[in-house]
Motif scaffolding. Structure first.
Motif, PDB file in Angstrom:
ATOM      1  N   GLY A   1      33.289  39.879  37.855  1.00 51.74           N
ATOM      2  CA  GLY A   1      34.331  40.839  38.229  1.00 51.74           C
ATOM      3  C   GLY A   1      35.628  40.562  37.493  1.00 51.74           C
ATOM      4  O   GLY A   1      36.279  41.481  36.974  1.00 51.74           O
TER       5      GLY A   1
ATOM      6  N   ALA B   1      36.026  28.110  32.936  1.00 55.36           N
ATOM      7  CA  ALA B   1      36.956  28.811  33.842  1.00 55.36           C
ATOM      8  C   ALA B   1      36.776  28.309  35.270  1.00 55.36           C
ATOM      9  O   ALA B   1      35.674  28.301  35.814  1.00 55.36           O
ATOM     10  N   TRP B   2      37.883  27.909  35.867  1.00 57.74           N
ATOM     11  CA  TRP B   2      37.838  27.446  37.271  1.00 57.74           C
ATOM     12  C   TRP B   2      39.212  27.586  37.907  1.00 57.74           C
ATOM     13  O   TRP B   2      40.227  27.266  37.291  1.00 57.74           O
ATOM     14  N   VAL B   3      39.217  28.101  39.145  1.00 58.56           N
ATOM     15  CA  VAL B   3      40.439  28.193  39.947  1.00 58.56           C
ATOM     16  C   VAL B   3      40.182  27.467  41.258  1.00 58.56           C
ATOM     17  O   VAL B   3      39.112  27.625  41.873  1.00 58.56           O
TER      18      VAL B   3
ATOM     19  N   ALA C   1      32.117  36.779  41.264  1.00 58.12           N
ATOM     20  CA  ALA C   1      33.564  36.602  41.128  1.00 58.12           C
ATOM     21  C   ALA C   1      33.932  36.508  39.653  1.00 58.12           C
ATOM     22  O   ALA C   1      34.882  37.158  39.189  1.00 58.12           O
ATOM     23  N   SER C   2      33.159  35.710  38.897  1.00 58.10           N
ATOM     24  CA  SER C   2      33.456  35.553  37.478  1.00 58.10           C
ATOM     25  C   SER C   2      33.200  36.860  36.723  1.00 58.10           C
ATOM     26  O   SER C   2      34.022  37.294  35.901  1.00 58.10           O
TER      27      SER C   2
ATOM     28  N   ASN D   1      27.023  35.188  39.697  1.00 56.62           N
ATOM     29  CA  ASN D   1      28.422  34.761  39.787  1.00 56.62           C
ATOM     30  C   ASN D   1      29.313  36.012  39.754  1.00 56.62           C
ATOM     31  O   ASN D   1      29.945  36.341  38.749  1.00 56.62           O
TER      32      ASN D   1
ATOM     33  N   ARG E   1      37.172  43.074  34.485  1.00 55.56           N
ATOM     34  CA  ARG E   1      38.537  43.570  34.629  1.00 55.56           C
ATOM     35  C   ARG E   1      39.392  43.180  33.430  1.00 55.56           C
ATOM     36  O   ARG E   1      40.333  43.883  33.055  1.00 55.56           O
TER      37      ARG E   1
ATOM     38  N   ALA F   1      27.986  27.041  38.073  1.00 54.08           N
ATOM     39  CA  ALA F   1      28.709  27.943  37.167  1.00 54.08           C
ATOM     40  C   ALA F   1      28.759  27.432  35.735  1.00 54.08           C
ATOM     41  O   ALA F   1      29.063  28.193  34.823  1.00 54.08           O
TER      42      ALA F   1
ATOM     43  N   SER G   1      43.558  33.338  37.658  1.00 50.31           N
ATOM     44  CA  SER G   1      42.539  33.529  36.611  1.00 50.31           C
ATOM     45  C   SER G   1      43.035  34.519  35.551  1.00 50.31           C
ATOM     46  O   SER G   1      42.737  34.343  34.364  1.00 50.31           O
TER      47      SER G   1
ATOM     48  N   ALA H   1      31.771  23.580  41.501  1.00 44.07           N
ATOM     49  CA  ALA H   1      30.977  24.764  41.136  1.00 44.07           C
ATOM     50  C   ALA H   1      29.873  24.412  40.131  1.00 44.07           C
ATOM     51  O   ALA H   1      29.849  24.955  39.019  1.00 44.07           O
TER      52      ALA H   1
ATOM     53  N   ARG I   1      29.859  33.278  28.661  1.00 40.11           N
ATOM     54  CA  ARG I   1      28.574  33.404  29.351  1.00 40.11           C
ATOM     55  C   ARG I   1      28.824  33.325  30.847  1.00 40.11           C
ATOM     56  O   ARG I   1      29.548  32.451  31.319  1.00 40.11           O
TER      57      ARG I   1
ATOM     58  N   ARG J   1      42.248  31.116  44.779  1.00 44.44           N
ATOM     59  CA  ARG J   1      41.488  32.258  44.240  1.00 44.44           C
ATOM     60  C   ARG J   1      42.045  33.574  44.771  1.00 44.44           C
ATOM     61  O   ARG J   1      42.589  33.640  45.868  1.00 44.44           O
ATOM     62  N   GLY J   2      41.892  34.595  43.949  1.00 43.60           N
ATOM     63  CA  GLY J   2      42.357  35.914  44.359  1.00 43.60           C
ATOM     64  C   GLY J   2      43.872  36.068  44.331  1.00 43.60           C
ATOM     65  O   GLY J   2      44.406  36.979  44.959  1.00 43.60           O
TER      66      GLY J   2
HETATM   67  C1  LIG Z   1      35.560  32.730  38.635  1.00 42.52           C
HETATM   68  C2  LIG Z   1      36.927  32.291  39.151  1.00 42.52           C
HETATM   69  C3  LIG Z   1      37.622  31.493  38.053  1.00 42.52           C
HETATM   70  C4  LIG Z   1      37.737  33.551  39.436  1.00 42.52           C
HETATM   71  O1  LIG Z   1      39.021  33.160  39.917  1.00 42.52           O
HETATM   72  P1  LIG Z   1      39.813  34.073  40.981  1.00 42.52           P
HETATM   73  O2  LIG Z   1      41.198  33.619  41.059  1.00 42.52           O
HETATM   74  O3  LIG Z   1      39.018  34.143  42.226  1.00 42.52           O
HETATM   75  O4  LIG Z   1      39.748  35.457  40.202  1.00 42.52           O
HETATM   76  P2  LIG Z   1      40.075  36.897  40.735  1.00 42.52           P
HETATM   77  O5  LIG Z   1      41.258  36.864  41.639  1.00 42.52           O
HETATM   78  O6  LIG Z   1      40.109  37.731  39.531  1.00 42.52           O
HETATM   79  O7  LIG Z   1      38.847  37.282  41.605  1.00 42.52           O
HETATM   80  C5  LIG Z   1      37.604  37.442  40.975  1.00 42.52           C
HETATM   81  C6  LIG Z   1      36.680  38.065  41.957  1.00 42.52           C
HETATM   82  O8  LIG Z   1      36.543  37.194  43.101  1.00 42.52           O
HETATM   83  C7  LIG Z   1      36.906  37.901  44.298  1.00 42.52           C
HETATM   84  N1  LIG Z   1      37.742  37.012  45.154  1.00 42.52           N
HETATM   85  C8  LIG Z   1      39.042  37.155  45.426  1.00 42.52           C
HETATM   86  N2  LIG Z   1      39.471  36.181  46.241  1.00 42.52           N
HETATM   87  C9  LIG Z   1      38.444  35.401  46.465  1.00 42.52           C
HETATM   88  C10 LIG Z   1      38.265  34.222  47.223  1.00 42.52           C
HETATM   89  N3  LIG Z   1      39.253  33.684  47.945  1.00 42.52           N
HETATM   90  N4  LIG Z   1      37.052  33.648  47.204  1.00 42.52           N
HETATM   91  C11 LIG Z   1      36.058  34.188  46.493  1.00 42.52           C
HETATM   92  N5  LIG Z   1      36.163  35.299  45.748  1.00 42.52           N
HETATM   93  C12 LIG Z   1      37.341  35.902  45.751  1.00 42.52           C
HETATM   94  C13 LIG Z   1      37.730  39.054  43.848  1.00 42.52           C
HETATM   95  O9  LIG Z   1      37.544  40.127  44.751  1.00 42.52           O
HETATM   96  C14 LIG Z   1      37.190  39.372  42.468  1.00 42.52           C
HETATM   97  O10 LIG Z   1      36.067  40.186  42.511  1.00 42.52           O
HETATM   98  P3  LIG Z   1      36.138  41.707  41.990  1.00 42.52           P
HETATM   99  O11 LIG Z   1      36.852  41.684  40.670  1.00 42.52           O
HETATM  100  O12 LIG Z   1      34.716  42.093  41.897  1.00 42.52           O
HETATM  101  O13 LIG Z   1      36.939  42.378  43.043  1.00 42.52           O
HETATM  102  C15 LIG Z   1      36.822  31.483  40.472  1.00 42.52           C
HETATM  103  O14 LIG Z   1      36.141  32.243  41.431  1.00 42.52           O
HETATM  104  C16 LIG Z   1      36.143  30.142  40.285  1.00 42.52           C
HETATM  105  O15 LIG Z   1      36.761  29.157  39.912  1.00 42.52           O
HETATM  106  N6  LIG Z   1      34.806  30.085  40.546  1.00 42.52           N
HETATM  107  C17 LIG Z   1      34.045  28.864  40.382  1.00 42.52           C
HETATM  108  C18 LIG Z   1      33.840  28.512  38.911  1.00 42.52           C
HETATM  109  C19 LIG Z   1      33.276  29.657  38.118  1.00 42.52           C
HETATM  110  O16 LIG Z   1      32.440  30.426  38.588  1.00 42.52           O
HETATM  111  N7  LIG Z   1      33.727  29.781  36.842  1.00 42.52           N
HETATM  112  C20 LIG Z   1      33.313  30.843  35.947  1.00 42.52           C
HETATM  113  C21 LIG Z   1      32.361  30.345  34.927  1.00 42.52           C
HETATM  114  S1  LIG Z   1      31.864  31.697  33.832  1.00 42.52           S
END
Ligand SMILES: CC(C)(COP(=O)(O)OP(=O)(O)OC[C@H]1O[C@@H](n2cnc3c(N)ncnc32)[C@H](O)[C@@H]1OP(=O)(O)O)[C@@H](O)C(=O)NCCC(=O)NCCS
Length: 162
Positions: A130, A86-88, A127-128, A125, A134, A30, A98, A27, A120, A93-94
């Motif tokens: 959201g 933050a990274w999953v 997903a982050s 982004n 929450r 991000a 996180s 990512a 920040r 994910r979902g």
């Molecule tokens: C940001 C991140 C850590 C969130 O982890 P996650 O486990 O997906 O978190 P959540 O389950 O709370 O989902 C977050 C949002 O992603 C959406 N989501 C759920 N499953 C998903 C999937 N398989 N793929 C993408 N997005 C998904 C959810 O709907 C939610 O959005 P909403 O709250 O608007 O409904 C993850 O997406 C990630 O690692 N992203 C790449 C790195 C990054 O962006 N880090 C943040 C830096 S600030």
């Protein structure tokens, strides 16, 4: 399957390095840092980052595998913690990873008496954004460019801890 979170110690530095480099490769849009900047870091720097005096790094594991990471450290004002890194793993994910990570970083910040925690989020982004809305963070409107790509803007989000 349950997700287990734990705070890393300096002796966990290889596990930290592995997941941190994986996150930067997965990512790049991000994060303020880059894979190129971090892949050559020496052991001493990975260990330094995991010293409790320098903040917290939380890893999430499911079925014995690392599935996510998140960290925090103190800003110079003394009352503010910054949530970072933050990274999953995409296939996890979902699934609540996180939330478990954010809960542990926020618990660390409370234990250390911080008044607020900030992070920040890069523009676009969703997903982050959201996730952290929450988790009780609110947008501040305070904007700065992403260090790794100044064409991308970021916004500061804040959550009070008192
Ligand atoms: C940001 C991140 C850590 C969130 O982890 P996650 O486990 O997906 O978190 P959540 O389950 O709370 O989902 C977050 C949002 O992603 C959406 N989501 C759920 N499953 C998903 C999937 N398989 N793929 C993408 N997005 C998904 C959810 O709907 C939610 O959005 P909403 O709250 O608007 O409904 C993850 O997406 C990630 O690692 N992203 C790449 C790195 C990054 O962006 N880090 C943040 C830096 S600030």
């Amino acid at each position: 399957m349950d997700v287990l979170v734990r705070r890393l110690r300096p002796d966990d530095w290889t596990a930290f390095r592995d997941i941190r480099l994986t996150s930067l490769a997965d990512a790049p849009q991000a994060f303020g840092s880059t894979l190129a900047l971090e892949e050559g870091l020496p052991e001493a720097e990975w260990r330094r980052r995991l010293e409790p005096a320098n903040g917290v790094t939380v890893i999430a594991c499911r079925g014995g595998n690392a599935v996510g990471i998140m960290g925090g450290y103190a800003l110079p004002d003394g009352g503010t913690a910054m949530l970072i890194g933050a990274w999953v793993r995409p296939d996890a994910r979902g699934t609540g990873v996180s939330d478990a990570l954010a809960g542990e970083v926020i618990a660390w910040a409370r234990e250390h008496g911080f008044e607020r925690i900030v992070l920040r989020v890069a523009d676009g982004n969703d997903a982050s954004r959201g996730l952290f809305l929450r988790q009780g963070f609110t947008p501040t409107g305070e904007r700065t460019p992403l260090e790794s790509d100044p064409a991308v803007g970021t916004e500061l989000l804040v959550r009070a801890l008192s």
